[in-house]
Enzyme design. Structure first.
Site, short mmCIF file in Angstrom:
data_model
loop_
_atom_site.label_atom_id
_atom_site.label_comp_id
_atom_site.label_asym_id
_atom_site.label_seq_id
_atom_site.Cartn_x
_atom_site.Cartn_y
_atom_site.Cartn_z
N HIS A 232 0.79 -1.23 0.00
CA HIS A 232 0.00 0.00 0.00
C HIS A 232 0.83 1.29 0.00
O HIS A 232 0.28 2.37 -0.11
CB HIS A 232 -0.95 0.03 1.21
CG HIS A 232 -0.26 0.35 2.50
ND1 HIS A 232 0.36 -0.59 3.25
CD2 HIS A 232 -0.09 1.53 3.16
CE1 HIS A 232 0.88 -0.02 4.33
NE2 HIS A 232 0.64 1.26 4.29
C1 UD1 Z 1 -2.13 5.93 5.18
C2 UD1 Z 1 -0.85 6.51 5.76
C3 UD1 Z 1 0.21 5.43 5.79
C4 UD1 Z 1 -0.27 4.18 6.49
C5 UD1 Z 1 -1.58 3.72 5.87
C6 UD1 Z 1 -2.12 2.57 6.67
C7 UD1 Z 1 -0.50 8.89 5.30
C8 UD1 Z 1 0.25 9.87 4.49
N1 UD1 Z 1 -0.35 7.61 4.94
O1 UD1 Z 1 -1.86 5.61 3.83
O2 UD1 Z 1 1.34 5.92 6.49
O3 UD1 Z 1 0.69 3.18 6.34
O4 UD1 Z 1 -2.53 4.79 5.92
O5 UD1 Z 1 -3.03 1.80 5.98
O6 UD1 Z 1 -1.17 9.26 6.23
N2 UD1 Z 1 -9.11 4.85 0.67
C9 UD1 Z 1 -10.34 4.24 0.58
N3 UD1 Z 1 -10.99 3.93 1.73
C10 UD1 Z 1 -10.51 4.20 2.97
C11 UD1 Z 1 -9.26 4.82 3.05
C12 UD1 Z 1 -8.58 5.14 1.89
O7 UD1 Z 1 -10.83 3.98 -0.53
O8 UD1 Z 1 -11.17 3.88 3.97
C13 UD1 Z 1 -8.38 5.16 -0.59
C14 UD1 Z 1 -8.67 6.57 -1.09
O9 UD1 Z 1 -8.70 6.52 -2.48
C15 UD1 Z 1 -7.47 7.35 -0.64
C16 UD1 Z 1 -6.37 6.28 -0.68
O10 UD1 Z 1 -6.98 5.07 -0.32
O11 UD1 Z 1 -7.19 8.44 -1.46
C17 UD1 Z 1 -5.20 6.58 0.25
O12 UD1 Z 1 -5.68 6.78 1.59
P1 UD1 Z 1 -4.85 7.68 2.61
O13 UD1 Z 1 -5.45 7.59 3.94
O14 UD1 Z 1 -4.64 9.04 2.04
O15 UD1 Z 1 -3.43 7.01 2.61
P2 UD1 Z 1 -3.03 5.48 2.81
O16 UD1 Z 1 -2.41 5.01 1.55
O17 UD1 Z 1 -4.18 4.74 3.35
N1 UDP Z 2 -3.89 -5.25 8.82
C1 UDP Z 2 -5.20 -5.73 8.92
N2 UDP Z 2 -5.84 -6.10 7.78
C2 UDP Z 2 -5.27 -6.01 6.56
C3 UDP Z 2 -3.93 -5.52 6.46
C4 UDP Z 2 -3.29 -5.13 7.61
O1 UDP Z 2 -5.74 -5.82 10.03
O2 UDP Z 2 -5.93 -6.37 5.56
C5 UDP Z 2 -3.20 -4.84 10.05
C6 UDP Z 2 -1.87 -5.50 10.24
O3 UDP Z 2 -2.01 -6.76 10.87
C7 UDP Z 2 -1.15 -4.49 11.11
C8 UDP Z 2 -1.68 -3.16 10.60
O4 UDP Z 2 -2.92 -3.47 9.94
O5 UDP Z 2 -1.51 -4.64 12.46
C9 UDP Z 2 -0.72 -2.54 9.65
O6 UDP Z 2 -1.35 -1.48 9.00
P1 UDP Z 2 -0.94 -0.99 7.54
O7 UDP Z 2 -0.19 -2.04 6.84
O8 UDP Z 2 -2.18 -0.49 6.91
O9 UDP Z 2 -0.05 0.29 7.85
P2 UDP Z 2 1.47 0.50 8.32
O10 UDP Z 2 1.75 -0.41 9.46
O11 UDP Z 2 2.34 0.27 7.14
O12 UDP Z 2 1.49 1.94 8.69
#
Ligand code: UD1
Ligand code: UDP
Length: 387
Positions: A232
Site C-alpha cells: 500500500h
Molecule cells: C495511510 C498513511 C500510511 C499508512 C496507511 C495505513 C499517510 C500519508 N499515509 O496511507 O502511512 O501506512 O494509511 O493503511 O497518512 N481509501 C479508501 N478507503 C478508505 C481509506 C482510503 O478507498 O477507507 C483510498 C482513497 O482513495 C485514498 C487512498 O486510499 O485516497 C489513500 O488513503 P490515505 O489515507 O490518504 O493514505 P493510505 O495510503 O491509506
Molecule cells: N492489517 C489488517 N488487515 C489487513 C492488512 C493489515 O488488520 O488487511 C493490520 C496489520 O495486521 C497491522 C496493521 O494493519 O496490524 C498494519 O497497518 P498498515 O499495513 O495499513 O499500515 P502501516 O503499518 O504500514 O502503517
C-alpha cells in the site's frame, strides 16, 4: 487529568487498543488520579473494513468526535484535520494530546496541539527511514519535533532522536523500568523507550484470534503452504512500473507452487484497476482479497510460509510470529527485523522477490526483546498519568 487520543488510519486503531486498555486499568487502580480520555477519529480511513471493523473486533469505545475528513491530497487532508482538531482541543482543553505513528492524522493532531501549547505525546517516536520522499518520514520527523513526550518502541528509535539533538533520554534509551514513577517534562522534551504497542496488541489479541473460525478453512489454505502479501506504500502504488514489477514478483512466487493471498488496501485496488487491470484476474495465481480484520490478519500471518509486504506493522508482526518476511522496499524503519535475519529488503525486482520468498532462508540471530515486553501501553499511561 484530561487526555485526547487522536487516531484515523487502520494501524492507529490497533496501536490505540492496548493504550485504552491500560487507561482503564490505571483508572481502576488509581481512582484518585483518574485519566479522563476523549477519543477523536479524523476519518482518514472510513471504509467499514478499514475502520469500523477494528472498533467492533477489538472492543474499542466509539469515538467521542468523528471528524469525517476522508481522503484528499496531503495538504488538503492534513489541513482539514488541523482545522477540525484545533476546534476539538479548544473545546476539550486537555492536558495531553496523544498521537500515534506517522500518518497525516499524526501530523495534524501534533501540530494542532503544539500551536495551542497543549503538550503532545507521540507513540512510536524516533522511527526513521532516512527517506524524505516518504510522506510518513516527514510526518514522523515533524511530529517528533513538536512533541513533549516521545515514546520510542526500540533502542534504535531513541538513538535516532539522540542524533537529532534530543538530550533528555530516560535510562539512556534502554527499555524503561515498569516502576519508573513520575517523570517531568519541565526541562524540555523527554524521550523514553517503552517498547512497541503493536507487540502489546499481538499479545493481547493473539489468543482471541486463535479462537476465531479460521480464515484458512474458508480460503482452503494450509499452514505453511502459502505466501501472504500486502502492498500500500505510495512509492509502490503510485508508480505503475514499480507496481507491475511487484505483482510480477508475486506471480513468480505463485509459479513456484506457493499460493499467494493479498488482502488489498483500497489504494492498491484502485491503482491496479486503473493502471494494471490484467493483475486483477485470479487466473494469474495471485489471489486478491478485500482488506481483512486484525484477528483474521493475525491468523493469516502466523500460518503463512512467508510474508511479503511494504507495511511497517506487518514486517513486525512477521517477526513476532517468527515468519520470514520479504520487504518490498529499499529501506525499513524496523532495522532489528533485518539484523536478526528475519526480514530481507528486496525492493520491487521480480527475480529478487521470487528468490527471497522461495529460496533458502537466511541465518537467524536472536536478539532479546527488541520490541519490549508487551507492557508498552502500561509504561505510556504511567508516564502520562504522573507527569
Ligand atoms: C495511510 C498513511 C500510511 C499508512 C496507511 C495505513 C499517510 C500519508 N499515509 O496511507 O502511512 O501506512 O494509511 O493503511 O497518512 N481509501 C479508501 N478507503 C478508505 C481509506 C482510503 O478507498 O477507507 C483510498 C482513497 O482513495 C485514498 C487512498 O486510499 O485516497 C489513500 O488513503 P490515505 O489515507 O490518504 O493514505 P493510505 O495510503 O491509506
Ligand atoms: N492489517 C489488517 N488487515 C489487513 C492488512 C493489515 O488488520 O488487511 C493490520 C496489520 O495486521 C497491522 C496493521 O494493519 O496490524 C498494519 O497497518 P498498515 O499495513 O495499513 O499500515 P502501516 O503499518 O504500514 O502503517
Amino acid at each position: 487529568m484530561r487526555l485526547v487520543n487522536v487516531v484515523g488510519a487502520r494501524p492507529q486503531f490497533i496501536k490505540l487498543a492496548p493504550v485504552l486498555k491500560a487507561i482503564e486499568q490505571h483508572n481502576h487502580e488509581h481512582p484518585q488520579g483518574l485519566i479522563r480520555e476523549t477519543l477523536v477519529h479524523t476519518g482518514q480511513h472510513y471504509d467499514f473494513e478499514m475502520s469500523q471493523v477494528f472498533f467492533d473486533e477489538l472492543g474499542l469505545k466509539a469515538p467521542d468526535y468523528h471528524l469525517g475528513v476522508g481522503s484528499g491530497s496531503h495538504g488538503h487532508q492534513t489541513g482539514e484535520m488541523l482545522k477540525e482538531i484545533e476546534q476539538v482541543l479548544l473545546d476539550e482543553k486537555p492536558d495531553w494530546v496523544v498521537v500515534y505513528g506517522d500518518t497525516n492524522t499524526t501530523l495534524a493532531a501534533a501540530l494542532a496541539a503544539a500551536k495551542l501549547h497543549v503538550p503532545v505525546a507521540h507513540v512510536e517516536a524516533g522511527l526513521r527511514s532516512f527517506n524524505r520522499r516518504m510522506p510518513e518520514e516527514l510526518n514522523r520527523v515533524l511530529a517528533d519535533h513538536v512533541s513533549d513526550l516521545l515514546f520510542c518502541p526500540t533502542e534504535t528509535a531513541a538513538e535516532n532522536l539522540r542524533r537529532e539533538g534530543f538530550t533528555n533520554i530516560l535510562d539512556d534509551g534502554h527499555l524503561l523500568p515498569l516502576d519508573h514513577g513520575p517523570r517531568t517534562t519541565h526541562n524540555g522534551p523527554v524521550v523514553a523507550n517503552v517498547g512497541d504497542v503493536m507487540y502489546d496488541a499481538v499479545l493481547l489479541y493473539g489468543t482471541l484470534a486463535q479462537g476465531k473460525p479460521s480464515i484458512l478453512r474458508r480460503l482452503g489454505l494450509k499452514q505453511g503452504e502459502y505466501a501472504l502479501a500486502t502492498i500500500h506504500r505510495a512509492e509502490n502504488t503510485d508508480d505503475r512500473e514499480r507496481l507491475r514489477s511487484i505483482f510480477e514478483g508475486l506471480e513468480a512466487v505463485a509459479v513456484e507452487g506457493l499460493r499467494v493471498v493479498v488482502p488489498l488496501h483500497p489504494r492498491t485496488r484502485q491503482a491496479l484497476s486503473s493502471q494494471l487491470p490484467e493483475f486483477c484476474s485470479l487466473s494469474r495465481g495471485v489471489e486478491l482479497l478485500e482488506p481483512v480484520s486484525y484477528l483474521v490478519m493475525i491468523n493469516l500471518e502466523r500460518n503463512a510460509k512467508v510474508i511479503l509486504t511494504d507495511s511497517g506493522g506487518v514486517q513486525k508482526e512477521a517477526f513476532f510470529f517468527g515468519i520470514p518476511c520479504v520487504t518490498l522496499r529499499k529501506e525499513t524503519e524496523w532495522t532489528e527485523t533485518i539484523e536478526t535475519g528475519w526480514n530481507r529488503l528486496v525492493g520491487c525486482d521480480p527475480g529478487a522477490i521470487r528468490k527471497a520468498a522461495c529460496g533458502p532462508a537466511a541465518e537467524k540471530r536472536v536478539r532479546l526483546r527488541p520490541y519490549g515486553d508487551g507492557q508498552a501501553a502500561k509504561r505510556i499511561v504511567s508516564c502520562l498519568g504522573h507527569p
